[in-house]
Design a protein around this motif. Structure first.
Motif, PDB file in Angstrom:
ATOM      1  N   GLN A  76       0.844  -1.194   0.000  1.00 34.56           N
ATOM      2  CA  GLN A  76       0.000   0.000   0.000  1.00 34.56           C
ATOM      3  C   GLN A  76       0.880   1.244   0.000  1.00 34.56           C
ATOM      4  O   GLN A  76       1.627   1.494   0.950  1.00 34.56           O
ATOM      5  N   ARG A  77       0.764   2.002  -1.060  1.00 37.55           N
ATOM      6  CA  ARG A  77       1.461   3.289  -1.135  1.00 37.55           C
ATOM      7  C   ARG A  77       0.571   4.341  -0.484  1.00 37.55           C
ATOM      8  O   ARG A  77      -0.647   4.193  -0.411  1.00 37.55           O
ATOM      9  N   GLY A 107      -1.964   6.997   0.472  1.00 36.20           N
ATOM     10  CA  GLY A 107      -3.151   7.517  -0.188  1.00 36.20           C
ATOM     11  C   GLY A 107      -3.744   6.627  -1.254  1.00 36.20           C
ATOM     12  O   GLY A 107      -4.689   7.032  -1.939  1.00 36.20           O
ATOM     13  N   LYS A 108      -3.219   5.421  -1.368  1.00 35.68           N
ATOM     14  CA  LYS A 108      -3.688   4.499  -2.403  1.00 35.68           C
ATOM     15  C   LYS A 108      -4.304   3.253  -1.789  1.00 35.68           C
ATOM     16  O   LYS A 108      -4.113   2.958  -0.612  1.00 35.68           O
ATOM     17  N   ALA A 109      -5.047   2.511  -2.611  1.00 38.80           N
ATOM     18  CA  ALA A 109      -5.619   1.257  -2.169  1.00 38.80           C
ATOM     19  C   ALA A 109      -4.535   0.182  -2.092  1.00 38.80           C
ATOM     20  O   ALA A 109      -3.523   0.264  -2.804  1.00 38.80           O
ATOM     21  N   LYS A 137      -2.603  -3.235  -2.870  1.00 39.46           N
ATOM     22  CA  LYS A 137      -2.423  -3.997  -4.101  1.00 39.46           C
ATOM     23  C   LYS A 137      -1.921  -5.381  -3.727  1.00 39.46           C
ATOM     24  O   LYS A 137      -0.965  -5.508  -2.955  1.00 39.46           O
ATOM     25  N   GLU A 150       9.965   3.013  -6.076  1.00 43.45           N
ATOM     26  CA  GLU A 150       8.516   2.773  -6.057  1.00 43.45           C
ATOM     27  C   GLU A 150       8.127   1.690  -5.039  1.00 43.45           C
ATOM     28  O   GLU A 150       6.925   1.482  -4.805  1.00 43.45           O
ATOM     29  N   ALA A 162       6.876   1.730   0.700  1.00 48.30           N
ATOM     30  CA  ALA A 162       5.437   1.630   0.937  1.00 48.30           C
ATOM     31  C   ALA A 162       5.235   0.854   2.227  1.00 48.30           C
ATOM     32  O   ALA A 162       6.198   0.493   2.901  1.00 48.30           O
ATOM     33  N   GLN A 169     -12.607  -3.198 -12.595  1.00 52.15           N
ATOM     34  CA  GLN A 169     -12.812  -1.907 -11.937  1.00 52.15           C
ATOM     35  C   GLN A 169     -13.823  -2.061 -10.816  1.00 52.15           C
ATOM     36  O   GLN A 169     -14.882  -2.673 -10.995  1.00 52.15           O
ATOM     37  N   TYR A 212     -13.036  -0.022   1.610  1.00 53.38           N
ATOM     38  CA  TYR A 212     -12.693  -0.569   0.303  1.00 53.38           C
ATOM     39  C   TYR A 212     -13.579  -1.774  -0.003  1.00 53.38           C
ATOM     40  O   TYR A 212     -13.805  -2.609   0.881  1.00 53.38           O
ATOM     41  N   TRP A 254      -8.962  -4.402  -5.641  1.00 55.81           N
ATOM     42  CA  TRP A 254      -9.547  -3.474  -4.688  1.00 55.81           C
ATOM     43  C   TRP A 254     -10.033  -2.218  -5.406  1.00 55.81           C
ATOM     44  O   TRP A 254      -9.435  -1.785  -6.386  1.00 55.81           O
ATOM     45  N   GLN A 261     -10.897   2.026  -5.011  1.00 54.08           N
ATOM     46  CA  GLN A 261     -10.082   3.150  -4.529  1.00 54.08           C
ATOM     47  C   GLN A 261     -10.484   3.582  -3.125  1.00 54.08           C
ATOM     48  O   GLN A 261      -9.758   4.342  -2.479  1.00 54.08           O
TER      49      GLN A 261
END
Lengths: 107, 118
Positions: free
Chosen positions: A38-39, A41-43, A45, A81, A84, B3, B95, B108, B110
């Motif tokens: 997770q970065r 402010g992001k969801a 992954k 990158e 995180a 999405q 989420y 997931w 956003q």
């Protein structure tokens, strides 16, 4: 409930370093273990599922391994990158539970 | 491309209600189980609820059991979370996530922010 104990909670590393994060389950989870990135402010992954299988599209610098109830995420040659927070999660039984996270920061 | 787009978040008073939605596209929605996962500000991830592809099996975290209801409409490719009796500790980004039995939480959305405050 199954407890997931993740360590360390944070680490500092340099670009190019090899990094290892561990996660221990409080009981057998039959390798139903996932790793997420997770970065800010992001969801989250998904990176790894079933303890050692790479999700589609995830670079091979990420790898996972298992030994009993101990699990490891390794990032070879850390890149900018990759800085995180990383979480492990068991999906063997409900309630699904996450580790507390490991924040990988730039040294 | 998969999405997942959440909506419905916002500011609500303690004791109030809110309904979150998650619109799915890019895959056969009716074939997948779905989940809600939340993250309080500055905190880690917490699984909230699971619903099977046919809605026949549902699970909740103890922290929301009896207050939250998960549902889905496969004809509309949509997932929902009805949240009642909201508390300050429910403040989080929520989420929705697609799940596979073997691959776990594959994809997931956003996220949508829910703030419970007077």
């Amino acid at each position: 409930d199954i407890q997931m104990t993740q360590s360390p909670s944070s680490l500092s590393a340099s670009v190019g370093d090899r990094v290892t994060i561990t996660c221990r389950a409080s009981q057998d989870i039959r390798n139903f273990l996932a790793w997420f990135q997770q970065r800010p402010g992001k969801a989250p992954k998904s990176l790894i599922y079933a303890a050692s299988s790479l999700q589609s599209g995830v670079p091979s610098k990420f790898s996972g391994s298992a030994s009993g109830t101990d699990f490891t995420l390794t990032i070879s040659s850390l890149q900018p990158e990759d800085f995180a927070t990383y979480y492990c999660q068991q999906y063997n039984s409900f309630p699904w539970t996450f580790g507390q996270g490991t924040k990988v920061e730039i040294k | 491309e998969v999405q997942l787009v959440e909506s419905g978040g916002g500011l609500v008073q303690p004791g109030g209600s809110l309904r979150l939605s998650c619109a799915a596209s890019g895959f056969t929605f009716s074939s997948y189980s779905m989940n809600w996962v939340r993250q309080a500000p500055g905190k880690g991830l917490e699984w909230v609820s699971y619903i099977s592809s046919s809605s026949s099996t549902i699970y909740y975290a103890d922290s929301v059991k009896g207050r939250f209801t998960i549902s889905r409409d496969n004809a509309k490719d949509s997932l929902y979370l009805q949240m009642n009796s909201l508390r300050g500790e429910d403040t989080a980004v929520y989420y929705c996530a697609r799940a596979d039995y073997y691959q776990g939480l594959e994809d997931w959305g956003q996220g949508t922010l829910v703030t419970v405050s007077s």
